[in-house]
Design an enzyme around this catalytic site. Sequence first.
Site, PDB file in Angstrom:
ATOM      1  N   LYS A 100     -10.426  18.009   4.329  1.00 26.58           N
ATOM      2  CA  LYS A 100     -11.309  17.568   5.416  1.00 26.58           C
ATOM      3  C   LYS A 100     -11.449  18.611   6.525  1.00 26.58           C
ATOM      4  O   LYS A 100     -12.378  18.519   7.337  1.00 26.58           O
ATOM      5  CB  LYS A 100     -10.784  16.255   6.004  1.00 26.58           C
ATOM      6  CG  LYS A 100     -10.760  15.086   5.029  1.00 26.58           C
ATOM      7  CD  LYS A 100     -12.143  14.633   4.629  1.00 26.58           C
ATOM      8  CE  LYS A 100     -12.106  13.333   3.846  1.00 26.58           C
ATOM      9  NZ  LYS A 100     -13.448  12.844   3.509  1.00 26.58           N
ATOM     10  N   ASP A 101     -10.557  19.589   6.567  1.00 26.31           N
ATOM     11  CA  ASP A 101     -10.708  20.655   7.562  1.00 26.31           C
ATOM     12  C   ASP A 101     -12.050  21.352   7.418  1.00 26.31           C
ATOM     13  O   ASP A 101     -12.684  21.744   8.405  1.00 26.31           O
ATOM     14  CB  ASP A 101      -9.595  21.705   7.412  1.00 26.31           C
ATOM     15  CG  ASP A 101      -8.235  21.196   7.837  1.00 26.31           C
ATOM     16  OD1 ASP A 101      -8.143  20.050   8.300  1.00 26.31           O
ATOM     17  OD2 ASP A 101      -7.262  21.960   7.692  1.00 26.31           O
TER      18      ASP A 101
END
Length: 457
Positions: A48-49
Amino acid sequence: MNPNKRVYDNILQTIGNTPLVKLNKIVADLPCTVYAKVETFNPGNSIKDRMALKMLEVAEKEGKIKPGGTIIEGTSGNTGMGLALAAIIKGYRCIFTTTDKQSKEKVDILKAVGAEVIVCPTNVEPEDPRSYYSVSKRLAKEIPNSWYVNQYDNLANRQAHYEQTGPEIWDQTEGKVTHLVVAAGTGGTIVGTGKYLKEQNPNVQVWAIDTYGSLLKKWFDTGELDMSEVHPYISEGFGEDFLPENYIKDAIDHFEKVTDKDGAVMARRISKEEGIFVGYSAGSVIAGLKQMKDKLKPEDVVVVIFHDHGSRYVGKIYNDEWMLDRGFLEVKTVRDLVGGLGTRRLVTIDQDSKVSDAMELMKKYDIEQIPVMSSGDITGTVTQTGLFRRLMEDIEVKDALVADVQEKELPVVEMDTAVERLSHYINKDNGAVLTKDESGQFHILTKYDILTAFSKG
């Protein structure tokens, strides 16, 4: 990110270019080659970064958030972590809403990186004002200079994976990838990555992993958003009770459902058999892939996404007590039973104590038998049944010493004793056994403990 660069100006520059690692033991029964895209190497320990930073950069470019503004999002934790890291570097405030089914570790981690977290109920409709979707939307309207991320409908989500994850996989496999397997939630990872890979080779198969309780598979198979499919589930980080706008059917070839139990058990196996400490969705991806092994051929090159790190789940799938309580652990030995008891303390009583003290301990801890100690050794047992019988004969026995009324010692069994053999020790006259672990600490197992373990299996 430049993979050859040795020094970075800030932590955001380390996002991406995660390793592709060949899996061995866990997929030994599959006919093909399987690689894991290990996204735990991102600074926030999850895939998700990538999309968190991309969505923020697009919002800045479009003027949706100004310097010093507030980022607001509904997140299960991983997107929040990515956004929080970006906010630290770029100077924003973060407010995240999440559900009460998410692990405590995820919430604590978000707070550790400066985010404010609001926990909302899981079992409500998305439109309910109490849902984490609704609360985040409301806050975005109420707080000046705030930006509601909305990762589900924010198309920069899938754009991040189209620009980064897909090209990385294509390059790392030298264009040999034949299958991509992804746990599907917001749709960003599977659609963005799948779309890119299919543009390079239309024959690449993209398989989505869903969970029971989610409506995504039914939507994909029939085009119908059937709310009767929706019910509470334990799996984290994927599955949905609505259809995010990030989804494009043409980017996906198949949806496969995996049970909560199979995903949790498989995640633990990956960690032990491959040495890769993974989260819930990784377990579900491998479990789903194994369910589809008949579709695979020896020449296939499969890439699975390992979304996040096992540290997010140490209080859940990596906790024996949590797993046993949900019937996810197969109970085979006394060791398994003890592991499911957590940190329960063994209650004992000294033989020079009064019977009334034993009665108080039974009442306080709601137990039926207490081992009797003398100079550090177990010398006998007092039981609820035995004390009742003696009290009926002489009420004054409550003032006697435990040594005067104690019964024979409870049987002591080895930790590796098969559970089925406990029937030789536990009967109508004997309601428990003792076992000693490697540290020398005693544990008690009662009829109730055994019945409870098997009722959840």
